[in-house]
Design a protein around this motif. Sequence first.
Motif, PDB file in Angstrom:
ATOM      1  N   THR A  38       0.708  -1.433   0.035  1.00  0.00           N
ATOM      2  CA  THR A  38      -0.015   0.096  -0.080  1.00  0.00           C
ATOM      3  C   THR A  38       0.745   1.139  -0.030  1.00  0.00           C
ATOM      4  N   HIS A  39       2.137   1.085   0.324  1.00  0.00           N
ATOM      5  CA  HIS A  39       2.985   2.590  -0.053  1.00  0.00           C
ATOM      6  C   HIS A  39       4.417   1.953  -0.339  1.00  0.00           C
ATOM      7  N   ALA A  40       4.658   2.443  -1.564  1.00  0.00           N
ATOM      8  CA  ALA A  40       6.033   2.355  -2.360  1.00  0.00           C
ATOM      9  C   ALA A  40       6.438   3.724  -3.010  1.00  0.00           C
ATOM     10  N   HIS A  41       7.878   3.764  -3.313  1.00  0.00           N
ATOM     11  CA  HIS A  41       8.381   4.843  -3.935  1.00  0.00           C
ATOM     12  C   HIS A  41       9.197   4.270  -5.106  1.00  0.00           C
ATOM     13  N   TYR A  42       8.818   3.785  -6.212  1.00  0.00           N
ATOM     14  CA  TYR A  42       9.407   3.246  -7.291  1.00  0.00           C
ATOM     15  C   TYR A  42      10.008   4.138  -8.134  1.00  0.00           C
ATOM     16  N   SER A  43       9.596   5.440  -8.021  1.00  0.00           N
ATOM     17  CA  SER A  43      10.129   6.412  -8.823  1.00  0.00           C
ATOM     18  C   SER A  43      11.091   7.255  -8.136  1.00  0.00           C
ATOM     19  N   ALA A  44      11.763   6.729  -6.868  1.00  0.00           N
ATOM     20  CA  ALA A  44      12.892   7.327  -6.253  1.00  0.00           C
ATOM     21  C   ALA A  44      14.241   6.646  -7.052  1.00  0.00           C
ATOM     22  N   ARG A  45      15.225   7.756  -6.746  1.00  0.00           N
ATOM     23  CA  ARG A  45      16.400   7.532  -7.376  1.00  0.00           C
ATOM     24  C   ARG A  45      17.046   6.203  -7.169  1.00  0.00           C
ATOM     25  N   ALA A  46      16.854   5.583  -6.184  1.00  0.00           N
ATOM     26  CA  ALA A  46      17.411   4.289  -5.881  1.00  0.00           C
ATOM     27  C   ALA A  46      17.230   3.059  -6.575  1.00  0.00           C
ATOM     28  N   PHE A  47      15.930   3.312  -7.629  1.00  0.00           N
ATOM     29  CA  PHE A  47      15.736   2.431  -8.399  1.00  0.00           C
ATOM     30  C   PHE A  47      15.874   2.755 -10.029  1.00  0.00           C
ATOM     31  N   ASP A  48      16.789   3.982 -10.277  1.00  0.00           N
ATOM     32  CA  ASP A  48      16.957   4.319 -11.542  1.00  0.00           C
ATOM     33  C   ASP A  48      17.379   3.098 -12.376  1.00  0.00           C
ATOM     34  N   ALA A  49      18.403   2.517 -11.964  1.00  0.00           N
ATOM     35  CA  ALA A  49      19.190   1.405 -12.727  1.00  0.00           C
ATOM     36  C   ALA A  49      18.318   0.481 -13.200  1.00  0.00           C
ATOM     37  N   ASP A  50      17.211  -0.418 -12.403  1.00  0.00           N
ATOM     38  CA  ASP A  50      16.685  -1.183 -12.706  1.00  0.00           C
ATOM     39  C   ASP A  50      15.161  -1.279 -12.447  1.00  0.00           C
ATOM     40  N   ARG A  51      14.571  -0.049 -12.596  1.00  0.00           N
ATOM     41  CA  ARG A  51      13.068   0.263 -12.234  1.00  0.00           C
ATOM     42  C   ARG A  51      12.218  -0.791 -12.820  1.00  0.00           C
ATOM     43  N   TYR A  52      12.185  -0.820 -14.212  1.00  0.00           N
ATOM     44  CA  TYR A  52      11.157  -1.585 -14.857  1.00  0.00           C
ATOM     45  C   TYR A  52      11.311  -3.224 -14.587  1.00  0.00           C
ATOM     46  N   PRO A  53      12.817  -3.779 -14.927  1.00  0.00           N
ATOM     47  CA  PRO A  53      12.998  -4.883 -14.613  1.00  0.00           C
ATOM     48  C   PRO A  53      12.580  -5.558 -13.251  1.00  0.00           C
ATOM     49  N   LEU A  54      12.738  -4.752 -12.213  1.00  0.00           N
ATOM     50  CA  LEU A  54      12.273  -5.208 -10.990  1.00  0.00           C
ATOM     51  C   LEU A  54      10.725  -5.222 -11.017  1.00  0.00           C
ATOM     52  N   LEU A  55      10.101  -3.942 -11.381  1.00  0.00           N
ATOM     53  CA  LEU A  55       8.718  -4.101 -11.380  1.00  0.00           C
ATOM     54  C   LEU A  55       7.831  -5.325 -12.203  1.00  0.00           C
ATOM     55  N   ASP A  56       8.640  -5.476 -13.206  1.00  0.00           N
ATOM     56  CA  ASP A  56       8.108  -6.396 -14.198  1.00  0.00           C
ATOM     57  C   ASP A  56       8.120  -7.812 -13.371  1.00  0.00           C
ATOM     58  N   SER A  57       9.185  -7.944 -12.662  1.00  0.00           N
ATOM     59  CA  SER A  57       9.218  -9.185 -11.719  1.00  0.00           C
ATOM     60  C   SER A  57       8.323  -9.427 -10.768  1.00  0.00           C
ATOM     61  N   LEU A  58       7.728  -8.498 -10.440  1.00  0.00           N
ATOM     62  CA  LEU A  58       6.798  -8.496  -9.086  1.00  0.00           C
ATOM     63  C   LEU A  58       5.419  -9.349  -9.130  1.00  0.00           C
ATOM     64  N   PRO A  59       5.010  -9.572 -10.252  1.00  0.00           N
ATOM     65  CA  PRO A  59       3.808 -10.581 -10.024  1.00  0.00           C
ATOM     66  C   PRO A  59       4.175 -11.784 -10.007  1.00  0.00           C
ATOM     67  N   GLY A  60       5.351 -12.156 -10.436  1.00  0.00           N
ATOM     68  CA  GLY A  60       5.904 -13.622 -10.495  1.00  0.00           C
ATOM     69  C   GLY A  60       6.422 -13.939  -8.729  1.00  0.00           C
ATOM     70  N   LYS A  61       6.281 -12.996  -8.042  1.00  0.00           N
ATOM     71  CA  LYS A  61       6.664 -13.257  -6.571  1.00  0.00           C
ATOM     72  C   LYS A  61       5.558 -12.872  -5.446  1.00  0.00           C
ATOM     73  N   GLY A  62       4.201 -12.908  -6.297  1.00  0.00           N
ATOM     74  CA  GLY A  62       2.936 -12.842  -5.456  1.00  0.00           C
ATOM     75  C   GLY A  62       2.403 -11.549  -5.326  1.00  0.00           C
ATOM     76  N   VAL A  63       3.067 -10.460  -5.821  1.00  0.00           N
ATOM     77  CA  VAL A  63       2.539  -9.158  -5.791  1.00  0.00           C
ATOM     78  C   VAL A  63       1.517  -8.785  -6.620  1.00  0.00           C
ATOM     79  N   VAL A  64       0.166  -8.657  -5.988  1.00  0.00           N
ATOM     80  CA  VAL A  64      -1.034  -8.291  -6.890  1.00  0.00           C
ATOM     81  C   VAL A  64      -1.337  -6.722  -6.836  1.00  0.00           C
ATOM     82  N   GLY A  65      -0.737  -5.962  -6.153  1.00  0.00           N
ATOM     83  CA  GLY A  65      -1.050  -4.353  -6.015  1.00  0.00           C
ATOM     84  C   GLY A  65       0.079  -3.821  -5.551  1.00  0.00           C
ATOM     85  N   VAL A  66       0.335  -2.525  -5.871  1.00  0.00           N
ATOM     86  CA  VAL A  66       1.088  -1.549  -5.370  1.00  0.00           C
ATOM     87  C   VAL A  66       0.527  -0.232  -5.511  1.00  0.00           C
ATOM     88  N   CYS A  67       0.519   0.517  -4.363  1.00  0.00           N
ATOM     89  CA  CYS A  67       0.125   2.171  -4.507  1.00  0.00           C
ATOM     90  C   CYS A  67       1.443   2.761  -4.546  1.00  0.00           C
TER      91      CYS A  67
END
Length: 271
Positions: free
Chosen positions: A8-37
């Motif tokens: 319910t509370h994430a900051h994927y727009s943060a600079r810490a994710f710049d290098a791999d933001r999209y690959p990481l987000l792409d992987s989340l459904p396979g790890k059981g993540v059904v929603g992110v705010c």
Amino acid sequence: MTGPIFDTHAHYSARAFDADRYPLLDSLPGKGVVGVCEQATHSGDAPRVLELAHRYPWVVAAVGIHPESLLPAADCGEEGPAPTVSVYGGDWAAEMRALAPYYEDTKVVAVGECGLDYHWPVPKDAQLAMFEAHIRLALELDKPIIVHDRNAHADVYALLKKYQPKGIVHCYSGSADDAVWLAKQGLFIGFGGACTFKGAKRAAKAISALPLESIVLETDCPYMAPEPVRGTRCDSSLIRYVGEYIAQLRGISAEEVFRTTAENARRVYGL
């Protein structure tokens, strides 16, 4: 795979994710993540937050101004001041007006992250006025509010009691008694990695006192990774450690924690 995880509370727009933001987000459904705010904290990151929400069907957005965004340049790190100061000269009301069109987007499901933070040298009167304006906006829009509360329990609770908005008290750090009355008022209580830390006795008491139907899970990623991976960069998949900790504390299955808290998240966000 663990799930269903709703962060319910994430900051994927943060600079810490710049290098791999999209690959990481792409992987989340396979790890059981059904929603992110994904949370916007000022006008500077709002466009990136909305870009992510529209890129991923399971990502929704909250838009608001964080109290830290009022920090003057002298008190900011290498990233410098937020647009609240650098663009709007501290005129948070003007920035809120500039953010108004975002709330017409169907992917924006909440107002926030906003609230009070007395840890940083931001004038209390400015924080209080800005937080109250966000609460009034949330009520006007009939959207939940995402509440930031750091060292400011009394003032946060006074405004929540006065206006009685729906929403989430993020990264809850108050007492068990206060958690119970906040939940009875209709608010959800958010717990993330910090509740697993060894010294988090207040969080443990609050988790035990609350009905599971009033609890939501969060990361605040990239911050506050839970035990046993504390100190690493956090992401939504690590909520599994929070859910397992809550399950152990309450004597129930982790699956029940994940299922119920995901249902709670969908309910508060109207999904």
